[in-house]
Design an enzyme around this catalytic site. Structure first.
Site, PDB file in Angstrom:
ATOM      1  N   THR A  24      78.736  45.746  20.554  1.00  0.00           N
ATOM      2  CA  THR A  24      78.372  46.201  19.210  1.00  0.00           C
ATOM      3  C   THR A  24      79.316  47.292  18.681  1.00  0.00           C
ATOM      4  O   THR A  24      79.431  47.466  17.470  1.00  0.00           O
ATOM      5  CB  THR A  24      76.922  46.744  19.181  1.00  0.00           C
ATOM      6  OG1 THR A  24      76.799  47.805  20.128  1.00  0.00           O
ATOM      7  CG2 THR A  24      75.926  45.653  19.500  1.00  0.00           C
ATOM      8  N   THR A  55      77.810  44.595  26.011  1.00  0.00           N
ATOM      9  CA  THR A  55      76.541  44.697  26.738  1.00  0.00           C
ATOM     10  C   THR A  55      75.838  43.352  26.854  1.00  0.00           C
ATOM     11  O   THR A  55      75.220  43.047  27.881  1.00  0.00           O
ATOM     12  CB  THR A  55      75.621  45.699  25.992  1.00  0.00           C
ATOM     13  OG1 THR A  55      76.323  46.939  25.899  1.00  0.00           O
ATOM     14  CG2 THR A  55      74.317  45.913  26.708  1.00  0.00           C
ATOM     15  N   SER A  66      83.951  46.136  23.876  1.00  0.00           N
ATOM     16  CA  SER A  66      84.572  45.968  22.553  1.00  0.00           C
ATOM     17  C   SER A  66      85.483  47.131  22.177  1.00  0.00           C
ATOM     18  O   SER A  66      86.299  47.005  21.273  1.00  0.00           O
ATOM     19  CB  SER A  66      83.520  45.714  21.481  1.00  0.00           C
ATOM     20  OG  SER A  66      82.806  46.871  21.174  1.00  0.00           O
TER      21      SER A  66
HETATM   22  N1  ASP Z   1      80.238  49.445  24.817  1.00  0.00           N
HETATM   23  C1  ASP Z   1      79.603  48.214  24.450  1.00  0.00           C
HETATM   24  C2  ASP Z   1      80.595  47.422  23.630  1.00  0.00           C
HETATM   25  O1  ASP Z   1      80.726  47.598  22.450  1.00  0.00           O
HETATM   26  C3  ASP Z   1      78.359  48.479  23.700  1.00  0.00           C
HETATM   27  C4  ASP Z   1      77.612  47.239  23.263  1.00  0.00           C
HETATM   28  O2  ASP Z   1      77.932  46.130  23.599  1.00  0.00           O
HETATM   29  O3  ASP Z   1      76.646  47.393  22.525  1.00  0.00           O
HETATM   30  O4  ASP Z   1      81.278  46.619  24.153  1.00  0.00           O
END
Ligand code: ASP
Length: 343
Positions: free
Chosen positions: A87, A11, A56
């Site tokens: 995250t 994100t 991720s």
């Molecule tokens: N789906 C995203 C990821 O982990 C969520 C985030 O970045 O917080 O790549």
């Protein structure tokens, strides 16, 4: 001071398309335009993006190697490293990288955000700018203040292999349940140097371990679990390691079949480590009769390690020392880089 900013995706590196409203990865120019402060301070920041940027959930050990390789290739040219990462699996990547580096003398700080960088209320800017400040923090003796793999989010810096994603909604997305924060960022950044790992030997080179054995599984126990479920996991062909998620202080149902299945797997050379399903506290095998079977079956204690750290540590030690099971088991029972408290 020079800090290298590695973009892996998530994100934090997304922007919202003005027309469609959909999120898509930002190019570096757009990103710079959203965070002009990156180039306004004393720290010289340079950026390297993964091509393509990834959510991720799509990252795997090849990407951990890719991240470690960028750090290794640029190690002498920079004072610290910040890895921008989604995250969702950040705690896995931060744990994996903590096991990959031997003799680390410089900070590697993971960070991400819950809202994309261009959104008005986004937490991205604060997280990036503070992570950069931490990566560039050196003491008066010229030593990095945080010479370890760490994870920064929403005012708290954690040891990377102690962090867990706990919240899909709030800015404070992570916690370190079994180890204190390494630093807190308010008006000032306050470091708890007692909790931070000692610096490596500056005279010795950085060493990178890059083998992972992915023939591992997580088996989560639940009331009513059947022998078929346990057998299906333990009989996976070529299985090398299992994270056994147990109840409370490391307890399991006392069925004879469970003991026999575990014992048979251990005898075939599968390494099984006991990880409590509780976030806080430690496995203490033998404290209750219901964990005695696990001990007798040859299951090892994971103490207070997180699932993310245990899984990546298992891949790492099996990848590096898989031929020597005595060594693998020994390494899983002790702290390699602050990931568990062996009491
Ligand atoms: N789906 C995203 C990821 O982990 C969520 C985030 O970045 O917080 O790549």
């Amino acid at each position: 001071m020079r800090v290298l900013l590695l973009f892996t995706g998530g994100t934090i590196s997304m922007v919202r398309d003005a027309e469609t409203g959909a999120l898509h990865p930002a190019d570096m120019q757009t990103f710079k335009a959203f965070v002009p402060e990156l180039f306004a301070g004393d720290v010289q920041v340079e950026m390297i993006p993964f091509e393509p940027l990834l959510d991720s959930s799509d990252l795997n050990p090849d990407n951990w190697r890719q991240m470690a390789c960028v750090v290794q290739e640029n190690y002498d040219a920079y004072d610290g490293f910040v890895i921008l990462h989604g995250t969702d699996t950040m705690a896995y990547s931060a744990s994996a990288l903590s096991f990959m580096f031997d003799n680390l003398c410089k900070p590697i700080v993971f960070t991400g955000s819950q809202l994309p960088v261009g959104v008005l209320r986004s937490d991205a800017k604060e997280n990036i700018l503070t992570a950069i400040e931490i990566a560039a923090a050196y003491d008066t003796d010229g030593n990095a203040i945080v010479p370890e793999v760490a994870l920064y989010m929403d005012g708290e810096l954690y040891r990377g292999n102690r962090a867990t994603k706990r919240n899909a909604e709030h800015f404070s997305a992570f916690n370190s349940y079994n180890y204190p924060a390494l630093a807190r960022a308010g008006v000032h950044i306050t470091y708890d140097r007692q909790q931070i790992r000692p610096i490596g030997n500056i005279a010795r080179p950085l060493h990178v371990f890059n083998r992972f054995d992915t023939r591992v599984a997580i088996l989560k126990l639940f009331p009513g679990i059947t022998e078929d479920v346990v057998a299906a996991v333990l009989n996976i062909p070529d299985l090398r390691g299992v994270v056994l998620e147990t109840f409370g202080a490391g307890n399991a149902p006392s069925h004879e079949w469970l003991y026999k299945r575990l014992r048979a797997a251990v005898e075939r050379g599968v390494v099984i480590v006991n990880k409590t399903q509780c976030n806080t506290g430690s496995v203490s095998m033998g404290q209750y009769a219901v964990s005695l079977n696990l001990l007798k079956a040859g299951v090892i204690s994971g103490y207070d390690i997180t699932t993310e750290a245990l899984l990546t540590k298992m891949m790492h030690v099996l990848g590096e020392y898989g031929e020597d099971l005595v060594k693998v088991k020994k390494m899983l029972s002790v702290s390699l880089c602050g990931e568990l408290t062996n009491v």
